[in-house]
Structures are given as structure tokens and as C-alpha cells.
Write a protein that holds these residues in place. Structure first.
Motif, mmCIF file in Angstrom:
data_model
loop_
_atom_site.group_PDB
_atom_site.id
_atom_site.type_symbol
_atom_site.label_atom_id
_atom_site.label_comp_id
_atom_site.label_asym_id
_atom_site.label_seq_id
_atom_site.Cartn_x
_atom_site.Cartn_y
_atom_site.Cartn_z
ATOM 1 N N ALA A 1 0.844 -1.194 0.000
ATOM 2 C CA ALA A 1 0.000 0.000 0.000
ATOM 3 C C ALA A 1 0.878 1.242 0.000
ATOM 4 C CB ALA A 1 -0.914 0.006 1.221
ATOM 5 N N SER B 1 0.708 5.587 0.701
ATOM 6 C CA SER B 1 -0.054 6.723 1.222
ATOM 7 C C SER B 1 0.579 8.018 0.755
ATOM 8 C CB SER B 1 -0.097 6.692 2.749
ATOM 9 O OG SER B 1 -0.883 5.615 3.202
ATOM 10 N N ARG C 1 1.082 11.946 1.591
ATOM 11 C CA ARG C 1 1.051 12.826 2.751
ATOM 12 C C ARG C 1 1.680 14.166 2.410
ATOM 13 N NH1 ARG C 1 3.892 9.954 7.592
ATOM 14 N NH2 ARG C 1 3.240 11.919 8.545
ATOM 15 N N HIS D 1 -4.838 7.098 0.097
ATOM 16 C CA HIS D 1 -4.338 5.761 0.388
ATOM 17 C C HIS D 1 -4.634 4.861 -0.807
ATOM 18 C CE1 HIS D 1 -2.981 2.632 3.144
ATOM 19 N NE2 HIS D 1 -3.975 1.865 2.723
ATOM 20 N N GLU E 1 -4.064 0.939 -2.610
ATOM 21 C CA GLU E 1 -3.807 -0.452 -2.266
ATOM 22 C C GLU E 1 -3.552 -1.263 -3.519
ATOM 23 O OE1 GLU E 1 -7.342 -1.432 -0.153
ATOM 24 O OE2 GLU E 1 -6.778 -0.320 1.661
ATOM 25 N N GLN F 1 3.910 2.023 2.477
ATOM 26 C CA GLN F 1 3.447 1.520 3.769
ATOM 27 C C GLN F 1 3.732 0.021 3.807
ATOM 28 O OE1 GLN F 1 2.144 3.741 6.100
ATOM 29 N NE2 GLN F 1 2.819 5.192 4.513
ATOM 30 N N LEU G 1 -4.351 8.843 6.652
ATOM 31 C CA LEU G 1 -3.630 8.318 5.501
ATOM 32 C C LEU G 1 -4.516 8.226 4.261
ATOM 33 C CD1 LEU G 1 -1.623 5.397 7.158
ATOM 34 C CD2 LEU G 1 -0.716 7.573 6.323
ATOM 35 N N ALA H 1 -7.142 6.059 4.143
ATOM 36 C CA ALA H 1 -7.761 4.741 4.105
ATOM 37 C C ALA H 1 -9.114 4.786 4.802
ATOM 38 C CB ALA H 1 -6.847 3.714 4.774
#
Length: 628
Positions: free
Chosen positions: A70, A72, A74, A85, A87, A110, A506, A508
């Protein structure tokens, strides 16, 4: 530090192709186009915490597809919006790549992350040759919505065929039906035909003293057996009835009835329980098993003469909704159709009960609030209604009695009483026109935040029965007065921000302790509140959420693509609510709007996250526009 990108070896291409085709848009692309994507891709590994992209790296040169792990985003804009986020199975950063610009956030691994990287030029070339890939890049939210609706259609089509089958036992088919109309053999034709006319039925059974069937007279029989022979209407019905009757039992199936009708050229089959008639199956009933139409349901509602009949007919609304889902009807059309049928049902109830109480329909209007006022009702919906009457407050008692009677009847028909008391049978919702105008003015000019939180449901009002013109001044007041009260608009914005989109820092999904989300409070309500504020701020007459977004977008200088994303995200959440409500099936104690995202398939889970991102951006817009 990431490993040097490597081009996938030829022997791995087949494995990678099968892997990609589990996810959109690759699942919708031609195999040759998927191979084209892979042929240009390089593999890369990123260690936990490693930076994949950052603003200082300049314009984005490659599209990232996550195979494992995954990522993220930021800092910068991403952190201001709560984070993004991504995946396994997702691509990024699509906006920066298409715009040939740098990203506005830092993208960080991540855990261990494995990616495929495709150069921007090759992405553009593939988009020119693959329509599904181009649609995915340009209309991601709308594309996910279409894919989700297609998957849902397949699921509900199989359920609908199972439920609406000729394998259905006749006992189940007749479970909620009233007993068929029957008369003794000596009944004069005049009496039998009058009964058929008053009950609006196409046939009448002839029964002996033990309620066993002797014969039947149908509307089709009247012409050649009564009218053309000029038979006296004093003739007993047994002289012209069709006999003998071919009957079936409760345990026989709809298929048996269909075969019996076909073999003997008949349109009606009595159903017996220990020799007594307990039901009547018609040719139309068997047709309805395979196809339930809007006209059929609405006609049945309008023809109902009492509450008991409407209680039975109301079940067809839910059957109709399931049938529409099986046909792949979009959430907007589906909720509009459900709301329309609920309107027809409520209107008929009001007509029946107002007539029973001797009330003049020109002296009042029945108002729908909330989701029904917006034309966005789902399956699991309670009552939100009121009455506006023409006259002094001293006449309230008679209108309250009507409200209470209709509320009780709607409850019998499967629309629970409102826990918040927003019902016409309560004094606060049964007001004269002048009282409603004063209440609206007070909320707009002096209402506290908590007052507006409770009152906002009234701002979606729509008349559905009685004298509609009585409601026009209320709607005009909202359209013309609300925008001139900055304090009121700020309070509406604050209320719209009480329930934040359930995404963590994040980006998610952020579920509760039970791992679930409330699709209404944390999903659709966000869009409803924002669209209502847009409408009131610009004096728009529209009440539906999509209609409000479409009307407000040009005034907000928002593009058609942006407003379509608002509507598509809202409608996807509505679709999830409908599916969840049908799965719950009205089980006692269960909140049919709560959902465990882990139960969703890959497409729906990603679309859920995309929709909530749209919701979060809308809430951020409110903060910037109204709370600075």
C-alpha cells in the motif's frame, strides 16, 4: 532504497496478465491491450517508508500500478485533505500524469511495496487504442460506478429469478392475499356484476355452502353469455357460470397452474385447502412472476379501496425494486421510482382516510419531507411527513386526526413511524400555512444550530396529496429568503460538517470498532447536506440531490466533470444502501445502513473509497466557502 526497475521477463507476462485482469480497468480491456501495458512496464520494489514520488521531482513521468502493498500520500494538499491511500490493484497519480505536472504530495510506501511502472507516453498511446482504459483515466468515479452496477445486476438477476419463479408454491404466492370473492349459486346476475364492479375485480367464484367451488363467472363470459343473448339480470349466476372448475392445492406450484391454464384454455385456477377455496390464481399472476411493471404496481395502488388492500399491494413495491436492480437500473432512477410508488401509496391512503373523515382535499396539503421530499427513498425508510391546512389554528384537531390515521396506516403498510416524531399526526408537523411560514422564518433568522439540525429535514418539502398550492409559499420562502441570512448559511455548513467522511489521516477507510460504516450518516447524508446548502444559497427550486448539484455547478464555477463526480459518488453510496437493505430484509434490530467494507468485492471497495474522497472534498469546500 528501491531496486533498479526491471522489465518483466517473457515467462512472467502470462502470470502478470492474469493478475491484472482481476482489477479494473484491465478486466474490461482486450487481452492484447493488457499485454501492451505489460510490455512497456518495469517492476520496482520500495522498502517500508521509502518515498516513491514527491513534488520536487518535477512532472510525473510514469504511471504506478501497485501489485503488492500500500502507498499513502502525505503532506501538501494530500495532508490538508486528510491523506490519500492506495492499495493493491490501484493506479496513481492519474491526475498529475494526465496534466503533465508534478504531484502535490509525498507518496510513501506503507510496508513492502511492489509496483509496475509505465512511461507517460505509453500510457497515452494505450488510451488512444483502448476505450476502457481511456474511460478509466478520464472518468474514474463514473467508471467504477458503472462496473459496480454491472456486478450488482448479475447478483440480483440470479436472486430475482430464484424468487420470481414458476417453481413458487401456490401457498407462497397467495400468502398475503385476501380471500377471493365468492357468491352462492342462486345469486342474481345483477348482484354478482354489481359486486365485480364495486370491487374492481375481473371474476367471481360460485361456491356451495361448504365453500367448495362450483363454477366461475369472468368479465370475458359476460359478453357472449349475458349481453348478446339479452339474458335477464335476474337470472341466477349458476345458469351462466363456467363449470366444472379445475382446481389445484396449496402445495402445487405456479408451473402446475400455468400448465393447467394452457391445456384447458382457462385464465383462472382456484386453490384449495382441504376442499375449501382459499385463493384464486390468474393468468396475470403468473405473468407478474416473471415481470412486474411500474404501471401494474401503481394501478393496483390507485385501485385499492381500503387500507387492508394497500397493505398487501405495498409489498409489490419491494418486489419491483428488486426486479429493477436485477435489470441494472441506476440508483437515481431506482430511488426515484421507489419514491414515486411511495407517493402514490401515501396519496391513496390520504384520499381514502380524508373521505372517510369527511374532509375537503382542497383545504389541506400532505407534505413529504426528507428523502421522500427529495425523491430519493430507499427500501428501509420511515415516515417524514406533515400537513399544511387552510384555516385558523383552532381547526387543528380535525387535521391532526387525519394525520394520525394516515401515519398508522403507513406503518401497517411497512413504513415505520418516525422515531424523531416528524409526522403529520404530531402538532409540530400539523400547522396552518401561516404557522409554517412563521416557523420557517424563525429557523432562518433566529434558529440555534441544534434547531437547524432538526429542522433541515423540512427544507426538502414537497406536496404529494391534497391542494398542492398551499405549499408553494413555503417553498418560495426558502428559495428567496435563506441566502440573505449569512448566519443561517454558516450554521447549515457547520451542521453539514458534523459527520466527517470516514477516512483516516492516511486516506484509508476508517471504520468503527465493529469494522463497519454507516452508509447513511457517514455517506449519503454528507452529499445531501452539501447539495441542500448549495440550493438554498443560490435560491434553487430543485429538491433532488443530483438536480441540486447540476443546477449549482455552473454558479459555483465547477466543471461538468466535477459535478458528475459528486452525483456519481452519491448514487454509488445509495446503491450500496439499497443492496444492504435488501440483504437485511427488514430484520428486527439491525441497522440496514451499516456495512462491513471487508465484505465488498474489489470494485465496490475501491469505489466506496473514491466516493468518500469526493465527500471529503465537498466538506472541505464548505469549510473554505462558509467557515473562514
Amino acid at each position: 532504497m528501491s531496486q533498479r526497475p526491471l522489465t518483466p521477463a517473457e515467462q512472467l507476462l502470462g502470470q502478470l496478465q492474469a493478475e491484472l485482469q482481476q482489477h479494473p480497468p484491465f478486466a474490461q480491456m482486450e487481452p492484447a491491450h493488457v499485454r501492451q501495458f505489460l510490455a512497456q512496464a518495469e517492476q520496482a520494489y520500495y522498502a517500508p517508508g521509502e518515498l516513491l514520488l514527491a513534488p520536487e521531482q518535477g512532472p510525473v513521468e510514469r504511471l504506478f500500478y501497485i501489485r503488492r502493498g500500500a502507498v499513502s500520500a502525505r503532506r501538501g494538499i494530500a495532508e490538508a485533505t486528510g491523506g490519500l491511500h492506495y492499495e493493491a490493484g490501484e493506479c496513481f497519480p492519474i491526475g498529475a500524469l494526465l496534466g503533465a505536472r508534478a504531484v502535490t504530495a509525498q507518496y510513501q510506501a506503507q510496508g513492502d511495496v511492489f509496483c509496475l511502472l509505465v512511461p507517460a507516453a505509453q500510457v497515452q498511446a494505450l488510451a488512444r487504442s483502448s476505450a476502457p482504459f481511456a474511460d478509466f483515466l478520464n472518468q474514474r468515479v463514473a467508471q467504477f460506478l458503472a462496473l459496480s452496477r454491472r456486478a450488482l445486476q448479475v447478483s440480483y438477476a440470479s436472486q430475482t429469478l430464484a424468487e420470481q419463479s414458476l417453481e413458487t408454491p401456490l401457498g407462497e404466492l397467495l400468502a398475503q392475499r385476501a380471500a377471493p370473492v365468492g357468491v352462492p349459486p342462486g345469486t342474481p346476475l345483477r348482484q354478482a356484476l354489481t359486486l365485480m364492479h364495486e370491487r374492481r375485480i375481473g371474476s367471481v367464484l360460485v361456491l356451495d355452502a361448504q365453500q367448495a367451488p362450483l363454477g366461475i363467472l369472468t368479465r370475458h363470459d359476460v359478453l357472449d353469455r349475458v349481453t348478446l343473448p339479452e339474458l335477464s339480470l335476474d337470472t341466477p349466476i349458476e345458469a351462466v357460470m363456467s363449470q366444472p372448475l379445475r382446481a389445484l392445492r396449496l402445495e402445487d406450484r405456479a408451473q402446475d397452474a400455468a400448465l393447467l391454464m394452457s391445456r384447458h384454455g382457462i385464465r383462472h385456477v382456484p386453490v384449495l385447502d382441504q376442499g375449501r377455496v382459499v385463493g384464486l390464481v390468474s393468468e396475470r399472476d403468473l405473468f407478474a412472476l416473471q415481470r412486474l411493471s411500474l404501471k401494474q404496481v401503481s394501478s393496483a395502488i390507485r385501485a385499492a379501496r381500503d387500507v387492508a388492500t394497500l397493505r398487501i399491494v405495498a409489498q409489490d413495491i419491494r418486489r419491483f425494486a428488486r426486479s429493477l436492480m436485477a435489470q441494472g437500473v441506476a440508483a437515481r432512477q431506482l430511488t426515484e421510482l421507489i419514491s414515486h410508488l411511495n407517493d402514490v401509496l401515501a396519496e391513496r391512503l390520504v384520499q381514502i382516510l380524508a373521505q372517510a373523515q369527511g374532509l375537503d382535499p382542497q383545504r389541506f396539503a400532505w407534505l413529504a419531507f426528507g428523502s421522500e421530499g427529495r425523491g430519493e427513498q430507499t427500501i428501509a425508510t420511515d415516515q417524514d411527513n406533515g400537513i399544511v391546512f387552510d384555516g385558523p389554528p383552532s381547526e387543528r384537531a380535525r387535521w391532526l386526526a387525519l394525520g394520525q390515521a394516515v401515519n398508522a396506516a403507513l406503518d401497517e403498510c411497512g413504513y415505520p413511524l418516525c422515531k424523531g416524531g416528524i409526522m403529520a399526526g404530531r402538532e409540530a408537523c400539523c400547522l396552518s400555512q401561516q404557522e409554517w411560514l412563521e416557523a420557517f422564518s424563525d429557523w432562518i433568522e433566529h434558529g440555534a444550530p441544534e434547531d437547524l439540525l432538526k429542522a433541515s429535514i423540512f427544507f426538502d418539502l414537497r406536496p404529494i396529496a391534497g391542494h398542492a398550492e398551499l405549499a408553494r409559499p413555503l417553498q418560495a420562502l426558502l428559495q428567496g429568503h435563506a441566502a440573505r441570512q449569512p448566519r443561517f448559511m454558516r450554521q447549515l455548513a457547520e451542521n453539514a460538517l458534523r459527520n466527517r467522511a470516514p477516512l483516516n489521516w492516511l486516506g484509508a477507510l476508517d471504520t468503527g470498532e465493529d469494522g463497519q460504516l454507516d452508509l447513511k450518516l457517514q455517506g449519503t447524508a454528507i452529499f445531501v447536506d452539501v447539495a441542500r446548502l448549495f440550493a438554498l444559497a443560490h435560491g434553487l427550486a430543485a429538491t433532488g440531490t443530483r438536480a441540486r448539484f447540476e443546477a449549482a455547478a455552473p454558479l459555483l464555477q465547477s466543471s461538468a466533470t466535477e459535478s458528475e463526480a459528486w452525483s456519481s459518488a452519491f448514487e454509488f453510496l445509495q446503491l450500496l444502501r439499497l443492496r444492504r437493505q435488501m440483504e437485511a430484509g427488514g430484520e428486527s434490530g439491525e441497522n440496514p445502513n451499516r456495512l462491513d467494507p471487508a465484505r465488498l468485492n474489489d470494485i465496490d471497495r475501491r469505489m466506496l473509497k473514491e466516493s468518500l474522497r469526493v465527500a471529503r472534498r465537498l466538506q472541505q469546500r464548505l469549510e473554505l466557502d462558509w467557515l473562514r
